[in-house]
Design a protein around this motif. Structure first.
Motif, PDB file in Angstrom:
ATOM      1  N   ALA A  49      50.472  34.492 -14.216  1.00  0.00           N
ATOM      2  CA  ALA A  49      49.604  33.608 -13.436  1.00  0.00           C
ATOM      3  C   ALA A  49      49.718  33.981 -11.965  1.00  0.00           C
ATOM      4  N   SER A  50      48.613  33.927 -11.271  1.00  0.00           N
ATOM      5  CA  SER A  50      48.646  34.275  -9.845  1.00  0.00           C
ATOM      6  C   SER A  50      47.562  33.524  -9.101  1.00  0.00           C
ATOM      7  N   ILE A  51      47.766  33.394  -7.798  1.00  0.00           N
ATOM      8  CA  ILE A  51      46.777  32.765  -6.925  1.00  0.00           C
ATOM      9  C   ILE A  51      46.845  33.447  -5.571  1.00  0.00           C
ATOM     10  N   ARG A  52      45.672  33.850  -5.063  1.00  0.00           N
ATOM     11  CA  ARG A  52      45.591  34.531  -3.787  1.00  0.00           C
ATOM     12  C   ARG A  52      44.504  33.880  -2.939  1.00  0.00           C
ATOM     13  N   ALA A  53      44.749  33.788  -1.639  1.00  0.00           N
ATOM     14  CA  ALA A  53      43.774  33.225  -0.711  1.00  0.00           C
ATOM     15  C   ALA A  53      43.447  34.261   0.352  1.00  0.00           C
ATOM     16  N   HIS A  54      42.168  34.389   0.685  1.00  0.00           N
ATOM     17  CA  HIS A  54      41.764  35.325   1.737  1.00  0.00           C
ATOM     18  C   HIS A  54      40.485  34.834   2.394  1.00  0.00           C
ATOM     19  N   PRO A  55      40.251  35.180   3.656  1.00  0.00           N
ATOM     20  CA  PRO A  55      41.076  36.055   4.497  1.00  0.00           C
ATOM     21  C   PRO A  55      42.377  35.375   4.906  1.00  0.00           C
ATOM     22  N   VAL A  56      43.353  36.171   5.264  1.00  0.00           N
ATOM     23  CA  VAL A  56      44.659  35.605   5.610  1.00  0.00           C
ATOM     24  C   VAL A  56      44.733  35.203   7.078  1.00  0.00           C
ATOM     25  N   LEU A  57      43.816  35.715   7.902  1.00  0.00           N
ATOM     26  CA  LEU A  57      43.784  35.356   9.313  1.00  0.00           C
ATOM     27  C   LEU A  57      42.396  34.806   9.639  1.00  0.00           C
ATOM     28  N   LEU A  58      42.353  33.567  10.084  1.00  0.00           N
ATOM     29  CA  LEU A  58      41.089  32.878  10.331  1.00  0.00           C
ATOM     30  C   LEU A  58      40.832  32.727  11.830  1.00  0.00           C
ATOM     31  N   GLY A  59      39.581  32.473  12.174  1.00  0.00           N
ATOM     32  CA  GLY A  59      39.231  32.195  13.565  1.00  0.00           C
ATOM     33  C   GLY A  59      39.251  33.396  14.467  1.00  0.00           C
ATOM     34  N   LEU A  60      39.024  34.577  13.916  1.00  0.00           N
ATOM     35  CA  LEU A  60      39.057  35.782  14.747  1.00  0.00           C
ATOM     36  C   LEU A  60      37.918  35.821  15.753  1.00  0.00           C
ATOM     37  N   LYS A  61      36.833  35.104  15.452  1.00  0.00           N
ATOM     38  CA  LYS A  61      35.701  35.049  16.365  1.00  0.00           C
ATOM     39  C   LYS A  61      35.594  33.684  17.044  1.00  0.00           C
ATOM     40  N   GLY A  62      36.698  32.969  17.072  1.00  0.00           N
ATOM     41  CA  GLY A  62      36.718  31.672  17.729  1.00  0.00           C
ATOM     42  C   GLY A  62      36.261  30.526  16.857  1.00  0.00           C
ATOM     43  N   GLU A  63      36.072  30.755  15.549  1.00  0.00           N
ATOM     44  CA  GLU A  63      35.636  29.675  14.669  1.00  0.00           C
ATOM     45  C   GLU A  63      36.713  28.591  14.571  1.00  0.00           C
ATOM     46  N   ASP A  64      36.274  27.333  14.481  1.00  0.00           N
ATOM     47  CA  ASP A  64      37.238  26.272  14.240  1.00  0.00           C
ATOM     48  C   ASP A  64      37.102  25.698  12.831  1.00  0.00           C
ATOM     49  N   THR A  65      36.147  26.226  12.070  1.00  0.00           N
ATOM     50  CA  THR A  65      36.000  25.877  10.660  1.00  0.00           C
ATOM     51  C   THR A  65      35.615  27.140   9.913  1.00  0.00           C
ATOM     52  N   GLN A  66      36.259  27.399   8.798  1.00  0.00           N
ATOM     53  CA  GLN A  66      35.972  28.629   8.073  1.00  0.00           C
ATOM     54  C   GLN A  66      36.304  28.457   6.598  1.00  0.00           C
TER      55      GLN A  66
END
Length: 576
Positions: A49-66
């Motif tokens: 069993a596995s679980i992965r979330a991506h992208p691992v780095l958020l807000g690279l363009k200044g977003e505050d919701t993603q």
């Protein structure tokens, strides 16, 4: 403050590190996620069993919701499996603070018998700038030409200086400094706010933009000046300054109570009883160009002691609150806690006892711990009461209410509005009917004389989660037979329950009093439109479709406001 977050699968830019876990739950309950005893989780990892979330780095363009994509694999999927998001990513499920005080609200996530089995844990995700300024919320200042901007960030004053850059579009922009507040775990009055619900709120900043030109559009952005000389900026926003008191122009006001928050992706959450909140939020966003100011009269977030939920709510209403003044009132779910000074000795605030509400939102009160205040918007004068403090005759708040009502110049501001959370006027709610009162106990005993004496046009209330409009009324009697078009002297105050902002709906009494003109068991809000000093349009709109389901108009001149009606006649004499 290391990190903040809102409990949502649609990840908001408030967490430095967030992780996902995948577990199997043995148990049942109406609100599955609220019944999970997280501290009793059993590690039952499966290699396949596995679980992965991506992208691992958020807000690279200044977003505050993603949005985040979650991929999961399970060799033995089950209908009882659940996927959760938690923060901080290094969450330790082995500990849970004790709840020993019998007055405290036992938190389900630490006391319920449902024991999860952890099947897999994901990687962590983080934001490029976890301390970035977020969720600006506007409010009227203490004078008509002042707008306040309040926001949340991870920057203490020891790290950066907060300010707002603002001005007329295309003109030289000004900088206004901001004050910084926060609150601490020992400021909370009880559990869960003081125990498992505690979450560092970060830092709350408020700036005062003064000497505004009436009805003028300003742009603004939030800034933090770091000690190394660099700046951290928010997005650019705009607002329209308030009209001059008495100014004759189109003015549109929205009023509702009891909204709360919900998950954008439809997932469950703790205290999942605000199913209509997104309906109301989204309907207001769609009509935002036709709204000038919003009043949310109590029961704001229903955080009930889970402090992270305040971030979730401010994220949800940001499109509204960053554009028009978002004025709040105090409700039982913000304030009430035994032996904390609240008028009602209940545990409805989950131990918050008003602290997050008075810190996260600005109101132009003399004392923000006492949530009563007045504010002007053009031809409107608003008196906002705090039902969680004593309002009875002789009290400090009663004196404020009378002064607020008495001070308005009705020639300049003909539309006088009273608003409070609990129903101090009239409601045919089922529970009020059971009590035989159709009101909050002691509600109108002291206040109806003031409403009549000062000719309050409309009194708004929340707390009861439905919609109801009365006839113009005084001392339990209709004083006007008209229902939809009031002209000349109205003779009384129209009472409106508008508590259908989003929380679970309230049943009506089987008895319909003769003063009840319209009742609706649905989510919705009221919109007031003042066309000029003589014409007001009242509309009740359902949140589901934005259509008008109840309305009336008031048409009158200044002399009609001055007219003597029962309970408001000034002394006269025939002496020459």
């Amino acid at each position: 403050m290391e990190e903040r977050f809102a409990l949502c699968v649609l990840l908001c830019c408030v967490a430095a590190n967030v992780g996902f876990s995948w577990a199997h739950v043995n148990g049942f309950g109406e609100q599955p996620l609220s019944k999970i005893a997280i501290h009793k989780a059993i590690a039952a990892f499966h290699d396949s069993a596995s679980i992965r979330a991506h992208p691992v780095l958020l807000g690279l363009k200044g977003e505050d919701t993603q949005w985040v994509t979650v991929n999961l694999v399970s060799p033995h999927p089950s209908a009882d499996d659940w996927l959760g998001v938690f923060s901080p990513a290094k969450f330790n499920s082995s500990s849970c603070p004790p709840v020993n005080d019998p007055k405290e609200q036992a938190p389900y996530i630490c006391s319920a018998p449902i024991k999860p089995k952890l099947v897999a844990v994901s990687n962590s995700i983080t934001f490029a700038n976890p301390k970035a300024p977020l969720y600006p919320r506007l409010a009227q200042g203490k004078s008509w030409d002042e707008m306040t901007v309040t926001w949340t960030s991870g920057y203490d004053i020891s790290e950066a200086a907060p300010f707002v850059e603002w001005g007329l579009k295309g003109d030289l922009q000004m900088h206004s400094p901001a004050g910084t507040l926060t609150f601490f775990q020992n400021d909370m009055c009880g559990s869960p706010a003081r125990t498992v619900g505690w979450r560092d709120p970060g830092f709350i900043h408020t700036s005062f933009l003064k000497n505004l030109w009436p009805n003028t559009v300003y742009t603004y952005r939030i800034g933090h000046l770091l000690h190394n000389g660099s700046y951290v900026w928010s997005k650019i926003y705009s607002f329209r300054a308030s009209p001059y008191p008495g100014q004759d122009s189109l003015q549109r006001v929205v009023i509702f109570g009891d909204m709360g928050k919900a998950e954008r992706d439809g997932s469950n959450e703790y205290s999942n009883y605000q199913p209509g909140s997104l309906n109301t939020t989204d309907q207001l966003i769609r009509d935002l160009s036709n709204i000038d100011i919003v009043f949310h009269i109590g029961d704001i977030t229903y955080a009930n002691g889970y402090i992270s939920q305040w971030d979730q709510f401010t994220a949800q209403v940001e499109p509204i609150a960053s554009t028009v003044p978002y004025m709040i009132g105090s409700g039982n779910h913000e304030r009430d806690w035994p032996n904390s000074g609240s008028f009602y000795d209940t545990t409805d605030s989950g131990g918050e006892c008003g602290v997050p509400a008075e810190t996260m939102f600005y109101v132009p009160a003399e004392n923000r711990a006492k949530f009563w205040y007045s504010t002007d918007y053009g031809m409107f004068h608003f008196c906002i009461a705090d039902t969680e403090h004593d309002w009875r005759e002789g009290s400090e708040q009663y004196r404020f209410i009378e002064q607020c009502l008495a001070s308005v110049d009705r020639r300049k501001q003909p539309w006088l509005i009273f608003a409070a959370h609990r129903v101090l006027g009239y409601s045919s709610d089922y529970w009020y009917g059971q009590e035989g009162s159709f009101q909050e106990p002691m509600g109108r005993e002291s206040l109806q004389r003031l409403w009549q004496k000062y000719k309050v046009d409309i009194a708004f209330f929340g707390h009861v989660h439905n919609y109801e409009r009365t006839c113009p009324i005084y001392q339990n009697q209709c004083v006007n037979t008209e229902k939809n078009n009031y002209t000349g002297t109205v003779n009384g105050t129209i009472h409106v329950v508008v508590g259908g902002g989003g929380s679970h709906l309230s049943d009506f009494s089987e008895v319909t009093p003769n003063w009840s003109l319209y009742r609706d068991y649905d989510w919705g809000f009221v919109k007031l439109t003042a066309f000029n000093h003589s014409s007001l349009l009242f509309e009740y709109k359902k949140s589901g479709d934005g259509k008008v389901y109840d309305s009336f108009t008031i048409s009158r001149d200044y002399r009609d406001v001055l007219a003597c009606v029962h309970g408001s006649c000034e002394a006269t004499t025939l002496a020459s």
